[in-house]
Design a protein around this motif. Structure first.
Motif, PDB file in Angstrom:
ATOM      1  N   GLY A  20       0.809  -1.205   0.000  1.00  0.00           N
ATOM      2  CA  GLY A  20       0.000   0.000   0.000  1.00  0.00           C
ATOM      3  C   GLY A  20       0.845   1.259   0.000  1.00  0.00           C
ATOM      4  N   CYS A  21       1.797   1.354  -0.938  1.00  0.00           N
ATOM      5  CA  CYS A  21       2.706   2.511  -0.958  1.00  0.00           C
ATOM      6  C   CYS A  21       1.996   3.786  -1.376  1.00  0.00           C
ATOM      7  N   GLY A  22       0.954   3.697  -2.227  1.00  0.00           N
ATOM      8  CA  GLY A  22       0.133   4.848  -2.562  1.00  0.00           C
ATOM      9  C   GLY A  22       0.746   5.797  -3.578  1.00  0.00           C
ATOM     10  N   TYR A  23       0.044   6.917  -3.800  1.00  0.00           N
ATOM     11  CA  TYR A  23       0.470   7.926  -4.768  1.00  0.00           C
ATOM     12  C   TYR A  23       1.721   8.678  -4.309  1.00  0.00           C
ATOM     13  N   LEU A  24       1.812   8.912  -3.017  1.00  0.00           N
ATOM     14  CA  LEU A  24       2.915   9.696  -2.456  1.00  0.00           C
ATOM     15  C   LEU A  24       3.651   8.833  -1.422  1.00  0.00           C
ATOM     16  N   PRO A  25       4.605   8.024  -1.854  1.00  0.00           N
ATOM     17  CA  PRO A  25       5.219   7.015  -0.972  1.00  0.00           C
ATOM     18  C   PRO A  25       6.267   7.607  -0.028  1.00  0.00           C
ATOM     19  N   LEU A  26       5.813   8.509   0.856  1.00  0.00           N
ATOM     20  CA  LEU A  26       6.740   9.155   1.784  1.00  0.00           C
ATOM     21  C   LEU A  26       7.445   8.147   2.682  1.00  0.00           C
ATOM     22  N   SER A  27       6.716   7.135   3.142  1.00  0.00           N
ATOM     23  CA  SER A  27       7.315   6.152   4.042  1.00  0.00           C
ATOM     24  C   SER A  27       8.458   5.415   3.357  1.00  0.00           C
ATOM     25  N   LEU A  28       8.197   4.926   2.151  1.00  0.00           N
ATOM     26  CA  LEU A  28       9.203   4.143   1.447  1.00  0.00           C
ATOM     27  C   LEU A  28      10.388   5.009   1.036  1.00  0.00           C
ATOM     28  N   ILE A  29      10.123   6.246   0.622  1.00  0.00           N
ATOM     29  CA  ILE A  29      11.213   7.162   0.288  1.00  0.00           C
ATOM     30  C   ILE A  29      12.067   7.436   1.526  1.00  0.00           C
ATOM     31  N   SER A  30      11.424   7.526   2.671  1.00  0.00           N
ATOM     32  CA  SER A  30      12.165   7.741   3.915  1.00  0.00           C
ATOM     33  C   SER A  30      13.056   6.551   4.230  1.00  0.00           C
TER      34      SER A  30
ATOM     35  N   LEU B 210       6.251  -3.802   5.555  1.00  0.00           N
ATOM     36  CA  LEU B 210       5.502  -2.698   6.162  1.00  0.00           C
ATOM     37  C   LEU B 210       4.114  -2.651   5.539  1.00  0.00           C
ATOM     38  N   ILE B 211       3.081  -2.724   6.366  1.00  0.00           N
ATOM     39  CA  ILE B 211       1.695  -2.639   5.895  1.00  0.00           C
ATOM     40  C   ILE B 211       1.158  -1.252   6.245  1.00  0.00           C
ATOM     41  N   ALA B 212       0.747  -0.497   5.210  1.00  0.00           N
ATOM     42  CA  ALA B 212       0.269   0.870   5.403  1.00  0.00           C
ATOM     43  C   ALA B 212      -1.038   0.890   6.189  1.00  0.00           C
TER      44      ALA B 212
ATOM     45  N   ALA C 280      -1.426   4.927  -8.998  1.00  0.00           N
ATOM     46  CA  ALA C 280      -0.539   5.214  -7.869  1.00  0.00           C
ATOM     47  C   ALA C 280       0.887   4.785  -8.191  1.00  0.00           C
ATOM     48  N   ILE C 281       1.022   3.637  -8.828  1.00  0.00           N
ATOM     49  CA  ILE C 281       2.350   3.153  -9.210  1.00  0.00           C
ATOM     50  C   ILE C 281       2.977   4.065 -10.263  1.00  0.00           C
TER      51      ILE C 281
END
Length: 203
Positions: A68-78, A132-134, A97-98
């Motif tokens: 569930g990385c979504g449109y704005l993957p702030l968590s994964l970018i972090s 990681l599960i969003a 989103a991808i």
């Protein structure tokens, strides 16, 4: 550690949405409001806090997969920022989103993440060391059971649970196969929701 500045991420995302908003049918004003709220509610700082607090549970051997990385993957970018030499995979069932995530990856020149359009309920998690599960992922019980069925023993799962909705999820799982090893209670979420971050170990 590479520094992906929040303003750069937000500017790139707005630029990306501007370029595809016709096919996405996105209300740009709403998205801008969301990004503004995200910035001012320090969601990015919360993610950094989560990463630094849970780093001893991050199995940096091969892959972290985010569902569930979504449109704005702030968590994964972090995470990419915090662990620049590790590999990450972002999953989302939404093709658009991808598309946004991949273009954002290109704009920020991020090399250590792969975004895939996949249904997490059908994905094989055998190569994941950490998952990681969003918070926004639905069917979390089914998702966790899929992970349990396909991942290797010893995999750590970070799961964000909305306090008012998901509070009883852990009790519904097969507790012989999972072990709660850490918990952060009631982080601040941009939409004034509360969620817990729980770290599970798959036995």
């Amino acid at each position: 550690m590479r520094n992906y500045h929040l303003k750069t991420i937000l500017d790139a995302e707005i630029k990306e949405v501007n370029s595809i908003k016709k096919i996405e049918n996105i209300n740009l004003d709403n998205l801008k409001n969301f990004l503004y709220l995200t910035c001012n509610k320090d969601f990015y700082n919360n993610i950094q806090y989560e990463i630094s607090t849970t780093k001893k549970f991050y199995n940096n051997k091969k892959y972290m997969i985010m569902v569930g990385c979504g449109y704005l993957p702030l968590s994964l970018i972090s995470y990419c920022n915090f662990y620049p030499n590790e590999k990450f995979i972002g999953l989302d069932i939404n093709k658009k989103a991808i598309l946004c995530s991949n273009n954002l990856k290109t704009m920020l020149n991020i090399k250590n993440v792969l975004f895939e359009c996949e249904n997490g309920l059908k994905y094989n998690y055998k190569k994941a060391d950490t998952i990681l599960i969003a918070a926004m992922v639905k069917n979390k019980i089914k998702m966790l059971n899929r992970i349990i069925d396909t991942c290797k023993s010893g995999t750590n799962v970070f799961i964000r649970l909305f306090y008012k909705v998901d509070y009883n999820i852990i009790e519904k799982l097969d507790n012989e196969k999972i072990k709660i090893i850490f918990k952060i209670v009631k982080n601040t979420y941009p939409k004034k929701e509360d969620y817990d971050l729980i770290v599970l170990k798959i036995t």
